[in-house]
Design a protein around this motif. Structure first.
Motif, short mmCIF file in Angstrom:
data_model
loop_
_atom_site.label_atom_id
_atom_site.label_comp_id
_atom_site.label_asym_id
_atom_site.label_seq_id
_atom_site.Cartn_x
_atom_site.Cartn_y
_atom_site.Cartn_z
N MET A 1 -12.20 -23.47 5.92
CA MET A 1 -11.81 -22.18 5.32
C MET A 1 -12.84 -21.78 4.27
SD MET A 1 -8.47 -21.17 3.00
CE MET A 1 -7.28 -21.61 4.25
N ASP A 2 -13.40 -20.56 4.43
CA ASP A 2 -14.34 -20.09 3.44
C ASP A 2 -13.64 -19.10 2.49
OD1 ASP A 2 -14.01 -17.78 4.89
OD2 ASP A 2 -15.95 -17.90 5.90
N GLY A 3 -14.41 -18.57 1.56
CA GLY A 3 -13.83 -17.68 0.56
C GLY A 3 -13.25 -16.41 1.14
N THR A 4 -13.89 -15.88 2.19
CA THR A 4 -13.40 -14.64 2.81
C THR A 4 -12.03 -14.85 3.43
OG1 THR A 4 -15.66 -13.93 3.27
CG2 THR A 4 -13.89 -12.88 4.52
N ILE A 5 -11.87 -15.93 4.19
CA ILE A 5 -10.57 -16.21 4.82
C ILE A 5 -9.51 -16.46 3.76
CG2 ILE A 5 -9.32 -17.81 6.30
CD1 ILE A 5 -11.88 -18.21 7.87
N ALA A 6 -9.88 -17.21 2.71
CA ALA A 6 -8.93 -17.47 1.64
C ALA A 6 -8.48 -16.17 0.96
CB ALA A 6 -9.53 -18.42 0.62
N GLY A 7 -9.44 -15.24 0.78
CA GLY A 7 -9.10 -13.96 0.17
C GLY A 7 -8.16 -13.15 1.04
N ILE A 8 -8.42 -13.15 2.35
CA ILE A 8 -7.55 -12.43 3.28
C ILE A 8 -6.14 -13.02 3.27
CG2 ILE A 8 -7.15 -11.91 5.72
CD1 ILE A 8 -10.21 -11.79 6.05
N LEU A 9 -6.07 -14.34 3.31
CA LEU A 9 -4.76 -15.00 3.29
C LEU A 9 -4.02 -14.73 1.97
CD1 LEU A 9 -5.66 -18.44 4.91
CD2 LEU A 9 -4.40 -16.56 5.96
N MET A 10 -4.76 -14.73 0.88
CA MET A 10 -4.13 -14.47 -0.42
C MET A 10 -3.60 -13.04 -0.48
SD MET A 10 -5.69 -15.06 -4.24
CE MET A 10 -5.82 -16.82 -3.89
N LEU A 11 -4.38 -12.11 0.03
CA LEU A 11 -3.94 -10.72 0.04
C LEU A 11 -2.69 -10.55 0.90
CD1 LEU A 11 -4.60 -7.84 -0.90
CD2 LEU A 11 -6.03 -7.60 1.14
N ASP A 12 -2.67 -11.18 2.05
CA ASP A 12 -1.50 -11.12 2.92
C ASP A 12 -0.29 -11.76 2.25
OD1 ASP A 12 -0.30 -10.55 5.58
OD2 ASP A 12 -0.16 -12.73 5.69
N GLY A 13 -0.51 -12.90 1.58
CA GLY A 13 0.59 -13.57 0.89
C GLY A 13 1.16 -12.74 -0.25
N LEU A 14 0.30 -12.06 -1.00
CA LEU A 14 0.78 -11.22 -2.09
C LEU A 14 1.56 -10.02 -1.57
CD1 LEU A 14 -2.33 -11.27 -4.47
CD2 LEU A 14 -0.17 -12.50 -4.75
N THR A 15 1.12 -9.47 -0.43
CA THR A 15 1.84 -8.34 0.17
C THR A 15 3.24 -8.75 0.60
OG1 THR A 15 -0.26 -7.41 0.96
CG2 THR A 15 1.76 -6.57 1.95
N ASN A 16 3.32 -9.88 1.31
CA ASN A 16 4.65 -10.38 1.71
C ASN A 16 5.47 -10.79 0.49
OD1 ASN A 16 4.08 -10.02 4.43
ND2 ASN A 16 3.29 -12.09 4.68
N GLY A 17 4.81 -11.41 -0.48
CA GLY A 17 5.51 -11.84 -1.68
C GLY A 17 6.12 -10.68 -2.45
N ALA A 18 5.49 -9.50 -2.39
CA ALA A 18 6.05 -8.33 -3.07
C ALA A 18 7.39 -7.95 -2.47
CB ALA A 18 5.07 -7.16 -2.98
N ILE A 19 7.51 -8.05 -1.14
CA ILE A 19 8.80 -7.77 -0.48
C ILE A 19 9.81 -8.84 -0.85
CG2 ILE A 19 9.97 -7.60 1.74
CD1 ILE A 19 8.30 -5.18 1.12
N TYR A 20 9.41 -10.10 -0.79
CA TYR A 20 10.34 -11.18 -1.13
C TYR A 20 10.80 -11.07 -2.59
CZ TYR A 20 8.37 -13.20 3.15
OH TYR A 20 7.94 -13.40 4.44
N ALA A 21 9.92 -10.53 -3.45
CA ALA A 21 10.29 -10.38 -4.85
C ALA A 21 11.43 -9.38 -5.00
CB ALA A 21 9.07 -9.91 -5.66
N LEU A 22 11.37 -8.29 -4.25
CA LEU A 22 12.45 -7.30 -4.32
C LEU A 22 13.78 -7.92 -3.89
CD1 LEU A 22 10.76 -4.07 -2.90
CD2 LEU A 22 11.14 -4.69 -5.28
N LEU A 23 13.74 -8.66 -2.77
CA LEU A 23 14.98 -9.26 -2.28
C LEU A 23 15.49 -10.35 -3.23
CD1 LEU A 23 14.02 -9.53 1.50
CD2 LEU A 23 15.39 -7.78 0.37
#
Length: 345
Positions: A1-23
């Motif tokens: 895993m390089d920095g680009t993939i880690a950044g993409i995964l982090m961005l995806d995780g934060l997006t999903n986490g925002a929904i989970y935060a509301l619930l």
């Protein structure tokens, strides 16, 4: 895993986490005010997303009929309870009819507007207007008479309500899933990372709603009444705060948050009638991280759940759900050692 993939995964995780935060915030709110572990929270996610999908096709969603039915049943229960207390029928109607009229009016207007192929923003507002009142009505029908029961009894009722709403979802929407159009098709790039317009809307709407909830609890009289009920139910009741009204309001807010969450994620994934349960369960994991008591803790726990899910999908996609739900075990162990269980009186 390089920095680009880690950044993409982090961005995806934060997006999903925002929904989970509301619930997670909705679950903490409902539990703090009513002591109910609100398992059906995820059903409002599915109802919101699939109601919008129905409006997109020009059909009248069955959720409109369901709202009208809930309003009528709640009115009948209120009238029966009033008559048992020897309240004259005319006075009982004056007391309880105004409570049912908003839901009936919303249902009637939605029935009229549904086939008109309204603009997307109008369909979103109509969906929220239809699904949000279901929360308070559901509390009146399933929970209000059991408000003083033990947490275990309330949990059993929640399980039953969950299965009932899931079955109704299958009847209302069928077994096929739906996906709605994106609210914003633009995309922004930051180096190798690409941020979609929908992701921006998800994170922005989540942040705005969290701030709005904070202002509601800090500045409004109703918000302060909910906080008082959460801190001390008996004391709030002695001060004239109705625990039934607090319960209905907390459920209404939970239904609004669930419906909004469904609208936000429906452009990014196909939603089925039972998809809300898994999404809501991840919000519950985040709420458990906070001990079902802390709003900031629930939001942070949700971001952690989103990140764990995202990175797990890269390393072991077949086991990502197992990994996410397994994280609850050390949290429960830590909380059991930190806060020894006391019998409920």
């Amino acid at each position: 895993m390089d920095g680009t993939i880690a950044g993409i995964l982090m961005l995806d995780g934060l997006t999903n986490g925002a929904i989970y935060a509301l619930l997670a915030l909705a679950l903490v709110l409902v539990f703090a005010v009513t002591r109910i572990i609100f398992i059906p929270q995820g059903e409002f996610v599915a109802f919101g997303a699939l109601t919008l999908a129905g409006l997109q096709t020009g059909k009248t969603p069955m959720t409109i009929h369901f709202l009208l039915l809930l309003a009528v049943l709640a009115l009948v229960l209120d009238l029966v309870a009033a008559l048992r207390n020897h309240v004259p029928l005319a006075r009982a109607l004056r007391l309880h009819l105004p409570r049912a009229l908003p839901a009936v009016g919303i249902g009637g207007v939605a029935w009229w507007l549904a086939p008109m192929q309204l603009p997307l923003i109008a369909q979103v507002l109509l969906t929220l207007a239809v699904v949000t009142p279901m929360g308070g009505l559901l509390y009146r029908l399933a929970y209000q008479s059991l408000a003083d029961a033990s947490v275990l009894v309330l949990l059993i009722v929640s399980v039953g309500v969950h299965f009932a709403l899931t079955g109704l979802g299958l009847v209302f929407f069928g077994a096929e899933g739906s996906r709605t159009p994106s609210f914003w098709d633009a995309s922004l790039s930051a180096g190798p990372l690409m941020l979609s317009g929908q992701a921006i809307i998800i994170m922005g709407a989540s942040a705005a709603l969290i701030i709005a909830l904070w202002l509601f609890f800090e500045k409004s009289l109703q918000g302060k009444a909910l906080r008082a009920t959460a801190v001390n139910r008996l004391g709030a009741r002695l001060m004239g705060i109705s625990s039934a009204s607090a319960g209905r309001l907390s459920f209404t807010l939970a239904a609004f948050i669930g419906a909004l969450s469904g609208l936000l994620i429906s452009p990014t994934t196909t939603i089925f009638y039972d998809s809300g349960f898994l999404i809501g369960l991840k919000g519950f994991v985040a709420a458990v991280f906070a001990g079902l008591a802390s709003y900031p803790g629930a939001a942070l726990g949700a971001l952690a759940v989103g990140l764990i899910e995202s990175f797990s999908s890269f390393w072991a996609s077949a086991f990502k759900e197992v990994i996410v739900f397994t994280t609850i075990l050390p949290v429960l162990l830590w909380r059991s050692w930190r806060d020894p269980h006391q019998e409920e009186h």
